[in-house]
Design a protein around this motif. Structure first.
Motif, short mmCIF file in Angstrom:
data_model
loop_
_atom_site.label_atom_id
_atom_site.label_comp_id
_atom_site.label_asym_id
_atom_site.label_seq_id
_atom_site.Cartn_x
_atom_site.Cartn_y
_atom_site.Cartn_z
N LEU A 160 3.68 13.62 28.15
CA LEU A 160 3.00 12.85 27.10
C LEU A 160 1.49 13.07 27.15
O LEU A 160 0.83 13.21 26.11
CB LEU A 160 3.31 11.36 27.26
N ALA A 161 0.93 13.09 28.38
CA ALA A 161 -0.50 13.31 28.52
C ALA A 161 -0.90 14.69 28.01
O ALA A 161 -1.92 14.86 27.33
CB ALA A 161 -0.92 13.14 29.98
N ARG A 162 -0.07 15.68 28.33
CA ARG A 162 -0.33 17.06 27.88
C ARG A 162 -0.31 17.12 26.35
O ARG A 162 -1.17 17.73 25.73
CB ARG A 162 0.72 17.97 28.50
N TRP A 163 0.69 16.50 25.76
CA TRP A 163 0.80 16.46 24.30
C TRP A 163 -0.36 15.68 23.69
O TRP A 163 -0.95 16.08 22.69
CB TRP A 163 2.13 15.82 23.91
N GLY A 164 -0.72 14.57 24.34
CA GLY A 164 -1.78 13.72 23.82
C GLY A 164 -3.15 14.36 23.82
O GLY A 164 -4.00 14.02 22.98
N LEU A 165 -3.40 15.29 24.75
CA LEU A 165 -4.69 15.96 24.76
C LEU A 165 -4.97 16.64 23.43
O LEU A 165 -6.11 16.68 22.97
CB LEU A 165 -4.74 16.99 25.90
N GLY A 166 -3.93 17.16 22.82
CA GLY A 166 -4.09 17.86 21.55
C GLY A 166 -4.37 16.94 20.38
O GLY A 166 -4.70 17.41 19.29
N THR A 167 -4.24 15.63 20.57
CA THR A 167 -4.48 14.68 19.48
C THR A 167 -5.86 14.05 19.56
O THR A 167 -6.26 13.31 18.65
CB THR A 167 -3.44 13.54 19.52
N LEU A 168 -6.61 14.35 20.63
CA LEU A 168 -7.90 13.69 20.83
C LEU A 168 -8.97 14.24 19.90
O LEU A 168 -9.08 15.45 19.70
CB LEU A 168 -8.35 13.83 22.28
N HIS A 169 -9.77 13.32 19.38
CA HIS A 169 -10.94 13.69 18.59
C HIS A 169 -12.19 13.41 19.43
O HIS A 169 -12.08 13.15 20.62
CB HIS A 169 -10.96 12.90 17.28
N ALA A 170 -13.35 13.45 18.82
CA ALA A 170 -14.58 13.16 19.57
C ALA A 170 -14.52 11.74 20.11
O ALA A 170 -14.05 10.82 19.42
CB ALA A 170 -15.78 13.33 18.65
N PRO A 171 -14.95 11.53 21.35
CA PRO A 171 -14.91 10.18 21.93
C PRO A 171 -15.83 9.22 21.18
O PRO A 171 -16.93 9.59 20.77
CB PRO A 171 -15.37 10.39 23.37
N ARG A 172 -15.36 7.99 21.01
CA ARG A 172 -16.18 6.95 20.40
C ARG A 172 -17.03 6.29 21.48
O ARG A 172 -16.71 6.36 22.66
CB ARG A 172 -15.30 5.90 19.72
N ALA A 173 -18.09 5.62 21.06
CA ALA A 173 -19.00 4.98 22.02
C ALA A 173 -18.27 3.95 22.86
O ALA A 173 -18.59 3.75 24.04
CB ALA A 173 -20.16 4.32 21.28
N GLU A 174 -17.26 3.30 22.29
CA GLU A 174 -16.54 2.25 23.02
C GLU A 174 -15.38 2.76 23.85
O GLU A 174 -14.74 2.00 24.59
CB GLU A 174 -16.02 1.17 22.04
N ASP A 175 -15.06 4.05 23.75
CA ASP A 175 -13.95 4.60 24.53
C ASP A 175 -14.30 4.63 26.02
O ASP A 175 -15.42 4.94 26.41
CB ASP A 175 -13.61 6.02 24.06
N VAL A 176 -13.29 4.31 26.83
CA VAL A 176 -13.47 4.27 28.28
C VAL A 176 -12.79 5.48 28.90
O VAL A 176 -11.71 5.90 28.47
CB VAL A 176 -12.84 2.98 28.87
#
Length: 217
Positions: free
Chosen positions: A97-113
């Motif tokens: 799931l983590a491997r698949w999820g990496l491909g869905t990430l966009h630019a990090p938001r200021a509030e993202d941890v």
């Protein structure tokens, strides 16, 4: 009053799995414990946004379900939560799931941890065992957290919390840069030129490590 958990009521392996780990926050608790045993306050610190009552409820359920257990020295008030053997069986599904999820990430938001300790699990998710070329070690330093990838006998293992003995390559960066590289949003060369990433090792080790993590064709 104890809240009644809803289940899917379907005789299906996927539905059965989701009955156990499908509720919000549950897999993120599992993610933390896949990295290593944690105290309650460590879990709460690494899961910003979860209420203490909800965390306690999720841990209680996972313990009753046989996925998590507590351990500690006799007479000590310090208790650690860790995965049982059945809980460890979630490693491959979570990594997938983590491997698949990496491909869905966009630019990090200021509030993202983002936490440095997640780096070890991210590397484990990125590893392509078919890309092993030789036995050696690669060390990663992410904002004070240290772990390394060890290739021995053609097998790959990620060792969290441990510096590598005689590493062929030492990679130093910050958590956001690390995730952006893994997500394919940032080229390692660009990160190096902008000093967001440093690599100490010969060019061959850099290439072998990059291929192992799927960063090069």
């Amino acid at each position: 009053m104890k809240r009644r958990r809803r289940i899917y009521g379907q005789y299906c392996g996927l539905a059965g799995a989701l009955d156990l780990v499908g509720e919000r926050w549950t897999l993120l608790i599992v993610r933390e414990l896949l990295v290593g045993p944690c105290r309650y306050n460590q879990l709460q610190s690494n899961l910003p946004g979860i209420g203490t009552n909800l965390l306690a409820e999720r841990l209680r359920f996972l313990t009753e379900a046989g996925l998590v257990r507590q351990r500690g020295r006799e007479g000590s008030k310090v208790r650690l939560y860790e995965l049982t053997e059945q809980g460890e069986g979630l490693r491959e599904p979570v990594l997938a799931l983590a491997r698949w999820g990496l491909g869905t990430l966009h630019a990090p938001r200021a509030e993202d941890v983002v936490r440095p300790r997640w780096g070890a699990l991210a590397v484990e998710a990125m590893v392509d065992p078919g890309a092993v070329e030789r036995d050696e070690r690669y060390e990663f330093r992410i904002d004070g957290e240290v772990f390394h990838v060890e290739i021995e006998g053609g097998r790959v293992a990620v060792r969290d919390g441990k510096a590598a003995a005689e590493p062929a390559l030492v990679v130093t960066t910050d958590p956001v840069t690390f995730v952006e590289i893994g997500a394919g949003r940032l080229d390692p060369l660009e990160a190096t030129l902008t000093r967001r990433l440093s690599m100490e090792g010969d060019d061959g080790a850099v290439l072998r490590c990059s291929r192992l993590l799927g960063l090069l064709p």
